[in-house]
Design an enzyme around this catalytic site. Structure first.
Site, PDB file in Angstrom:
ATOM      1  N   ASP A  64      -5.506   5.246  -5.496  1.00  0.00           N
ATOM      2  CA  ASP A  64      -6.221   6.053  -4.515  1.00  0.00           C
ATOM      3  C   ASP A  64      -6.572   7.421  -5.120  1.00  0.00           C
ATOM      4  OD1 ASP A  64      -7.323   6.689  -2.053  1.00  0.00           O
ATOM      5  OD2 ASP A  64      -5.609   5.940  -0.915  1.00  0.00           O
ATOM      6  N   ASP A  90     -12.468   4.302   5.199  1.00  0.00           N
ATOM      7  CA  ASP A  90     -11.413   3.333   5.521  1.00  0.00           C
ATOM      8  C   ASP A  90     -11.809   2.523   6.748  1.00  0.00           C
ATOM      9  OD1 ASP A  90      -9.975   4.634   3.603  1.00  0.00           O
ATOM     10  OD2 ASP A  90      -8.321   5.218   4.922  1.00  0.00           O
ATOM     11  N   LYS A 101      -3.799  -0.630  -6.934  1.00  0.00           N
ATOM     12  CA  LYS A 101      -4.812   0.143  -6.200  1.00  0.00           C
ATOM     13  C   LYS A 101      -4.511   1.605  -6.448  1.00  0.00           C
ATOM     14  CE  LYS A 101      -6.023   1.237  -1.339  1.00  0.00           C
ATOM     15  NZ  LYS A 101      -5.914   0.749   0.063  1.00  0.00           N
ATOM     16  N   ASP A 125       0.860  -1.195   0.000  1.00  0.00           N
ATOM     17  CA  ASP A 125       0.000   0.000   0.000  1.00  0.00           C
ATOM     18  C   ASP A 125       0.890   1.236   0.000  1.00  0.00           C
ATOM     19  OD1 ASP A 125      -2.289   1.937   1.172  1.00  0.00           O
ATOM     20  OD2 ASP A 125      -3.257   0.100   0.485  1.00  0.00           O
ATOM     21  N   ASP A 126       0.452   2.289   0.656  1.00  0.00           N
ATOM     22  CA  ASP A 126       1.138   3.587   0.583  1.00  0.00           C
ATOM     23  C   ASP A 126       2.550   3.495   1.200  1.00  0.00           C
ATOM     24  OD1 ASP A 126       1.497   6.272   0.124  1.00  0.00           O
ATOM     25  OD2 ASP A 126      -0.356   6.879   1.121  1.00  0.00           O
ATOM     26  N   ARG A 158     -13.860   1.307  -3.935  1.00  0.00           N
ATOM     27  CA  ARG A 158     -14.298   1.638  -2.580  1.00  0.00           C
ATOM     28  C   ARG A 158     -15.491   2.587  -2.649  1.00  0.00           C
ATOM     29  NH1 ARG A 158     -10.282   2.151   1.173  1.00  0.00           N
ATOM     30  NH2 ARG A 158     -11.896   3.219   2.363  1.00  0.00           N
TER      31      ARG A 158
HETATM   32  C1  GLA Z   1      -6.477   6.042   1.877  1.00  0.00           C
HETATM   33  C2  GLA Z   1      -7.030   4.664   1.506  1.00  0.00           C
HETATM   34  C3  GLA Z   1      -6.482   3.621   2.435  1.00  0.00           C
HETATM   35  C4  GLA Z   1      -4.953   3.627   2.371  1.00  0.00           C
HETATM   36  C5  GLA Z   1      -4.441   5.025   2.685  1.00  0.00           C
HETATM   37  C6  GLA Z   1      -2.948   5.129   2.445  1.00  0.00           C
HETATM   38  O1  GLA Z   1      -6.945   6.484   3.102  1.00  0.00           O
HETATM   39  O2  GLA Z   1      -8.432   4.670   1.533  1.00  0.00           O
HETATM   40  O3  GLA Z   1      -6.970   2.347   2.090  1.00  0.00           O
HETATM   41  O4  GLA Z   1      -4.549   3.222   1.096  1.00  0.00           O
HETATM   42  O5  GLA Z   1      -5.067   6.016   1.883  1.00  0.00           O
HETATM   43  O6  GLA Z   1      -2.446   6.395   2.712  1.00  0.00           O
END
Ligand code: GLA
Length: 440
Positions: A162, A223, A160, A84-85, A219
């Protein structure tokens, strides 16, 4: 069962041919993706000096890859290892290319993806349509083609994307454009979008027909966090907006209620069972975000429950609905294979949202649940391994549901020689459900 599945697939193919189901045409995610995703549990921990075991690093993802394979997760269907991030350097290189953090990913992303592939798994990465990711790392805007090519060159299987630091109005062209760039690379990559949630937050009405056409999953809501309150808020959102949300799901295109947090700190055993059951009813991607090194066996068993995974991965890909809600008791139902004549099979989850300490009894006939097949249903409990045998629609079933817990049953329609092969009625017997709701 094999023949039944085949029949169900025939229905899917026929419906596709009739244009009833359409989605991103990359042939991927015909059932909801399953895997492991770092974010909810490991966040943006970049402190490898002080916390080398838990920081976002090459080592963390290799470790989770090994566990997925060695401890039975891959065998039940978990397939993706998703970053992820917080993986890149803060700046692109002099040619504008994304660079993984040099200290935390010293061998680069291709090496990590190769490792994941060498174990028979697939590799996912995270980016953002805006100027920055949510945690402030470089976004893809201005680099769509270059970043898609970079992901292709690394062997990425899942992206993914965002939507922080982007204008929600730009997403209607931005998300499809990045998807086009991914497709142009010639590599098949699952495309996970955050497009609708940012538009909903901005007060816009997302264009779901376009989202379905361009994304494999997306989504809709907040979160997930490590608490039952967070899981409940997601369950409520999906129940309260189901008329808009449910029709958008199908093979190749899924609503994503966010990660599974089972095995972390915030959910009890009962609540964990509830999250897993409801995610299966919702045809949700099953992306575990948990430390697989320390998870307790009972939580691992939930995540590896093959019968519930089979519901989640049902080939019809029809998302389930909340069909009853009264005084803290909810019933959720999802049509699944096998189909006989006009009769679907169903997974049915009874959820107790009450907090009054004792288990609640719920008694209902199959008919009241909309299960009208005269030949009956073979009913089994998917957590307790209880087989109720073949029950007629008039049979009243009684379940005991623990506070914040769930009972999930599967009712397989039984064959009768009188039936045709293709169902002719809606999978939800709404009149029956309405009668149930009124009576209680
Ligand atoms: C958003 C996404 C999360 C995650 C964060 C990472 O909030 O919805 O799922 O990926 O960013 O910073």
């Amino acid at each position: 069962m094999g023949c039944m599945k085949l029949c169900a697939w025939t229905v899917v193919v026929v419906l596709c041919a009739l244009g009833k189901i359409s989605g991103l045409d990359n042939g991927l995610a015909l059932t909801p993706p399953m895997g492991w995703l770092a974010w909810e549990r490991f966040r943006c921990n970049t402190d490898c000096k002080n916390d080398p075991d838990n920081c976002i690093s090459d080592r963390l993802f290799r470790t989770m890859t090994d566990i997925l394979v060695n401890e039975g997760y891959a065998a039940v269907g978990y397939e993706y290892i998703n970053v992820d991030d917080c993986w890149p350097e803060r700046e692109r290189d002099s040619r504008g290319k994304l660079v993984p953090d040099r200290e935390r990913f010293p061998f680069g992303m291709k090496s990590l993806a190769d490792y994941v592939h060498s174990k028979g798994l697939k590799f996912g990465i995270y980016e953002d349509y805006g100027n920055f990711t949510c945690a402030g790392y470089p976004g893809v805007v201005g680099h769509l083609a270059g970043d898609a090519a970079t992901f292709e060159s690394w062997g990425v299987d899942y992206v993914k994307l965002d939507g922080c630091y982007a204008l929600p109005a730009d997403m209607d062209h931005g998300y499809p454009e990045f998807g086009r760039q991914l497709n142009l690379t010639g590599r098949q990559m699952v495309y996970s979008c955050s497009w609708p949630v940012y538009q909903i937050y901005a007060g816009m009405q997302p264009n779901f027909s376009s989202i379905i056409e361009h994304c494999n999953l997306w989504r809709n809501f907040d979160d997930i966090q490590d608490s039952w309150a967070s899981v409940e808020s997601i369950i409520d959102y999906y129940g309260n907006h189901q008329d808009v949300i449910v029709p958008n799901a199908g093979p190749g295109h899924w609503n994503d209620p966010d990660m599974l947090i089972i095995g972390n700190f915030g959910l009890s055993y009962e609540q964990s069972k509830t999250q897993f059951a409801i995610w299966a009813i919702l045809a949700a991607p099953l992306l575990m975000s948990v430390d697989l090194r320390t998870i307790r066996p009972e939580y691992k068993a939930i995540l590896q429950n093959r019968k519930i995974i089979e519901v989640d991965q049902d080939p019809l890909g029809i998302q389930g609905r909340r069909i009853y809600k009264h005084r803290g008791i909810e019933i959720w139902s999802r049509p699944v294979v096998p189909i006989h004549g006009q009769y679907y099979s169903y997974a049915v989850a009874f959820v107790n949202r009450r907090t009054d300490g004792t288990p609640s009894d719920v008694a209902v006939t199959l008919r009241e649940l909309g299960l009208n097949n005269p030949a009956g249903y073979r009913v089994e409990d998917l957590y307790e391994d209880v087989d109720y045998g073949v029950l007629s629609p008039q049979t009243k079933i009684k379940v005991k549901v623990n506070p914040s817990g769930v009972v999930i049953l599967r009712a397989d329609a039984q064959p009768s020689y009188a039936y045709n092969a293709i169902p002719t009625r809606t999978p939800y017997a709404l009149n029956d459900v309405f009668r149930l709701t009124k009576k209680k």
